[in-house]
Scaffold this motif. Structure first.
Motif, PDB file in Angstrom:
ATOM      1  N   CYS A   1       7.035  13.587  34.797  1.00  0.00           N
ATOM      2  CA  CYS A   1       8.052  14.206  35.655  1.00  0.00           C
ATOM      3  C   CYS A   1       8.617  15.472  35.027  1.00  0.00           C
ATOM      4  N   ALA A   2       8.891  15.434  33.735  1.00  0.00           N
ATOM      5  CA  ALA A   2       9.447  16.597  33.044  1.00  0.00           C
ATOM      6  C   ALA A   2       8.451  17.757  33.037  1.00  0.00           C
ATOM      7  N   GLN A   3       7.175  17.444  32.888  1.00  0.00           N
ATOM      8  CA  GLN A   3       6.159  18.502  32.902  1.00  0.00           C
ATOM      9  C   GLN A   3       6.000  19.101  34.299  1.00  0.00           C
ATOM     10  N   VAL A   4       6.108  18.270  35.323  1.00  0.00           N
ATOM     11  CA  VAL A   4       6.078  18.780  36.697  1.00  0.00           C
ATOM     12  C   VAL A   4       7.290  19.678  36.919  1.00  0.00           C
ATOM     13  N   TYR A   5       8.450  19.219  36.492  1.00  0.00           N
ATOM     14  CA  TYR A   5       9.700  19.974  36.624  1.00  0.00           C
ATOM     15  C   TYR A   5       9.584  21.349  35.967  1.00  0.00           C
ATOM     16  N   ALA A   6       8.957  21.393  34.789  1.00  0.00           N
ATOM     17  CA  ALA A   6       8.822  22.643  34.033  1.00  0.00           C
ATOM     18  C   ALA A   6       7.703  23.541  34.578  1.00  0.00           C
ATOM     19  N   GLY A   7       6.960  23.043  35.568  1.00  0.00           N
ATOM     20  CA  GLY A   7       5.882  23.840  36.147  1.00  0.00           C
ATOM     21  C   GLY A   7       4.600  23.831  35.329  1.00  0.00           C
ATOM     22  N   VAL A   8       4.499  22.920  34.379  1.00  0.00           N
ATOM     23  CA  VAL A   8       3.316  22.828  33.518  1.00  0.00           C
ATOM     24  C   VAL A   8       2.205  22.040  34.203  1.00  0.00           C
ATOM     25  N   VAL A   9       2.589  21.053  34.992  1.00  0.00           N
ATOM     26  CA  VAL A   9       1.641  20.177  35.676  1.00  0.00           C
ATOM     27  C   VAL A   9       1.989  20.157  37.162  1.00  0.00           C
ATOM     28  N   PRO A  10       1.014  20.388  38.048  1.00  0.00           N
ATOM     29  CA  PRO A  10       1.307  20.272  39.487  1.00  0.00           C
ATOM     30  C   PRO A  10       1.426  18.796  39.894  1.00  0.00           C
ATOM     31  N   PHE A  11       2.242  18.532  40.919  1.00  0.00           N
ATOM     32  CA  PHE A  11       2.434  17.159  41.408  1.00  0.00           C
ATOM     33  C   PHE A  11       1.090  16.457  41.609  1.00  0.00           C
ATOM     34  N   GLU A  12       0.146  17.144  42.201  1.00  0.00           N
ATOM     35  CA  GLU A  12      -1.142  16.525  42.554  1.00  0.00           C
ATOM     36  C   GLU A  12      -1.909  16.038  41.332  1.00  0.00           C
ATOM     37  N   GLU A  13      -1.650  16.627  40.176  1.00  0.00           N
ATOM     38  CA  GLU A  13      -2.374  16.260  38.961  1.00  0.00           C
ATOM     39  C   GLU A  13      -1.523  15.432  38.001  1.00  0.00           C
ATOM     40  N   ALA A  14      -0.407  14.934  38.503  1.00  0.00           N
ATOM     41  CA  ALA A  14       0.570  14.261  37.646  1.00  0.00           C
ATOM     42  C   ALA A  14      -0.039  13.172  36.773  1.00  0.00           C
ATOM     43  N   PHE A  15      -0.733  12.236  37.352  1.00  0.00           N
ATOM     44  CA  PHE A  15      -1.184  11.093  36.558  1.00  0.00           C
ATOM     45  C   PHE A  15      -2.458  11.346  35.769  1.00  0.00           C
ATOM     46  N   SER A  16      -3.054  12.507  35.941  1.00  0.00           N
ATOM     47  CA  SER A  16      -4.171  12.850  35.062  1.00  0.00           C
ATOM     48  C   SER A  16      -3.643  13.502  33.783  1.00  0.00           C
ATOM     49  N   SER A  17      -2.309  13.612  33.684  1.00  0.00           N
ATOM     50  CA  SER A  17      -1.666  14.252  32.532  1.00  0.00           C
ATOM     51  C   SER A  17      -0.837  13.262  31.718  1.00  0.00           C
ATOM     52  N   LEU A  18      -1.225  12.000  31.721  1.00  0.00           N
ATOM     53  CA  LEU A  18      -0.467  10.985  31.000  1.00  0.00           C
ATOM     54  C   LEU A  18      -0.615  11.180  29.489  1.00  0.00           C
ATOM     55  N   THR A  19       0.512  11.343  28.812  1.00  0.00           N
ATOM     56  CA  THR A  19       0.545  11.511  27.359  1.00  0.00           C
ATOM     57  C   THR A  19       0.274  10.155  26.701  1.00  0.00           C
ATOM     58  N   PRO A  20      -0.548  10.110  25.668  1.00  0.00           N
ATOM     59  CA  PRO A  20      -0.820   8.819  25.012  1.00  0.00           C
ATOM     60  C   PRO A  20       0.414   8.280  24.286  1.00  0.00           C
ATOM     61  N   TYR A  21       0.393   6.999  23.985  1.00  0.00           N
ATOM     62  CA  TYR A  21       1.473   6.386  23.218  1.00  0.00           C
ATOM     63  C   TYR A  21       1.685   7.161  21.919  1.00  0.00           C
ATOM     64  N   GLY A  22       2.939   7.441  21.616  1.00  0.00           N
ATOM     65  CA  GLY A  22       3.261   8.188  20.403  1.00  0.00           C
ATOM     66  C   GLY A  22       2.976   9.678  20.508  1.00  0.00           C
ATOM     67  N   GLY A  23       2.577  10.130  21.684  1.00  0.00           N
ATOM     68  CA  GLY A  23       2.261  11.542  21.887  1.00  0.00           C
ATOM     69  C   GLY A  23       3.511  12.388  22.054  1.00  0.00           C
ATOM     70  N   ILE A  24       3.366  13.664  21.784  1.00  0.00           N
ATOM     71  CA  ILE A  24       4.474  14.613  21.897  1.00  0.00           C
ATOM     72  C   ILE A  24       4.016  15.809  22.718  1.00  0.00           C
ATOM     73  N   VAL A  25       4.842  16.188  23.683  1.00  0.00           N
ATOM     74  CA  VAL A  25       4.573  17.347  24.521  1.00  0.00           C
ATOM     75  C   VAL A  25       5.786  18.263  24.432  1.00  0.00           C
ATOM     76  N   ARG A  26       5.538  19.558  24.287  1.00  0.00           N
ATOM     77  CA  ARG A  26       6.628  20.523  24.241  1.00  0.00           C
ATOM     78  C   ARG A  26       6.638  21.333  25.523  1.00  0.00           C
ATOM     79  N   ILE A  27       7.818  21.426  26.138  1.00  0.00           N
ATOM     80  CA  ILE A  27       7.989  22.263  27.321  1.00  0.00           C
ATOM     81  C   ILE A  27       9.147  23.221  27.082  1.00  0.00           C
ATOM     82  N   ASN A  28       9.192  24.276  27.872  1.00  0.00           N
ATOM     83  CA  ASN A  28      10.300  25.222  27.819  1.00  0.00           C
ATOM     84  C   ASN A  28      10.991  25.252  29.167  1.00  0.00           C
ATOM     85  N   LEU A  29      12.314  25.251  29.135  1.00  0.00           N
ATOM     86  CA  LEU A  29      13.093  25.404  30.373  1.00  0.00           C
ATOM     87  C   LEU A  29      13.862  26.691  30.283  1.00  0.00           C
TER      88      LEU A  29
END
Length: 175
Positions: free
Chosen positions: A147-175
């Motif tokens: 959801c946060a990645q969609v919000y930041a415009g990094v991931v489109p809604f349609e591709e949301a679940f193909s972008s699942l971060t693995p357990y213990g994973g870290i993603v950086r976004i900018n707002l």
């Protein structure tokens, strides 16, 4: 504002179990997984640190040195209502097929849809972005990170679940 989205470590539930907001235990590998996460963020200085109130996120925040992380219910995983803790193959609800076809809009019985989860995560981020922070850590769940990645415009809604971060994973976004 830089936001570090940190997913909890592996959970100790059978594969393909719909666990959502159930407070499930972590695998015995928690310490090793948490150490990897801790090393990745140890040199970062955070102005704010938030966590889901579910223990799998709180434990990781604590391990990483953030026992005073602010807990926010809006950072909880999707509410799977009547399907919580059921193996997907055991769910006999005919709405499951509807949900598979349109998880974005179809509400889980007694729970929420992906759009509902997105709305609460977006509300949290709307409030966060006006605070005077430069770098924030969020200890949360796979769905929240999406959801946060969609919000930041990094991931489109349609591709949301193909972008699942693995357990213990870290993603950086900018707002």
């Amino acid at each position: 504002m830089e936001i570090y989205l940190i997913r909890h470590t592996s959970v100790d539930v059978p594969p393909h179990t719909c666990y959502g907001q159930t407070d499930v235990p972590l695998k015995d590998s928690f310490q090793e997984e948490a150490e990897v996460v801790s090393r990745k963020i140890k040199d970062l200085m955070f102005d704010g640190v938030y966590t889901s109130p579910l223990s799998r996120c709180v434990h990781l925040a604590n391990y990483c040195g953030y026992s005073s992380a602010l807990r926010d219910d809006r950072l909880m995983e999707m509410n799977f209502g009547e399907w919580e803790m059921k193996h997907y193959d055991e769910i006999r609800d005919p709405r499951l097929q509807e949900w598979y076809k349109d998880f974005m809009h179809v509400t889980v019985p007694g729970g929420e849809s992906f759009k509902d989860q997105y709305k609460r995560v977006a509300e949290f981020l709307d409030e966060l972005r006006v605070l005077p922070y430069e770098r924030v850590a969020l200890f949360a769940h796979g769905g929240v990170l999406i959801c946060a990645q969609v919000y930041a415009g990094v991931v489109p809604f349609e591709e949301a679940f193909s972008s699942l971060t693995p357990y213990g994973g870290i993603v950086r976004i900018n707002l």
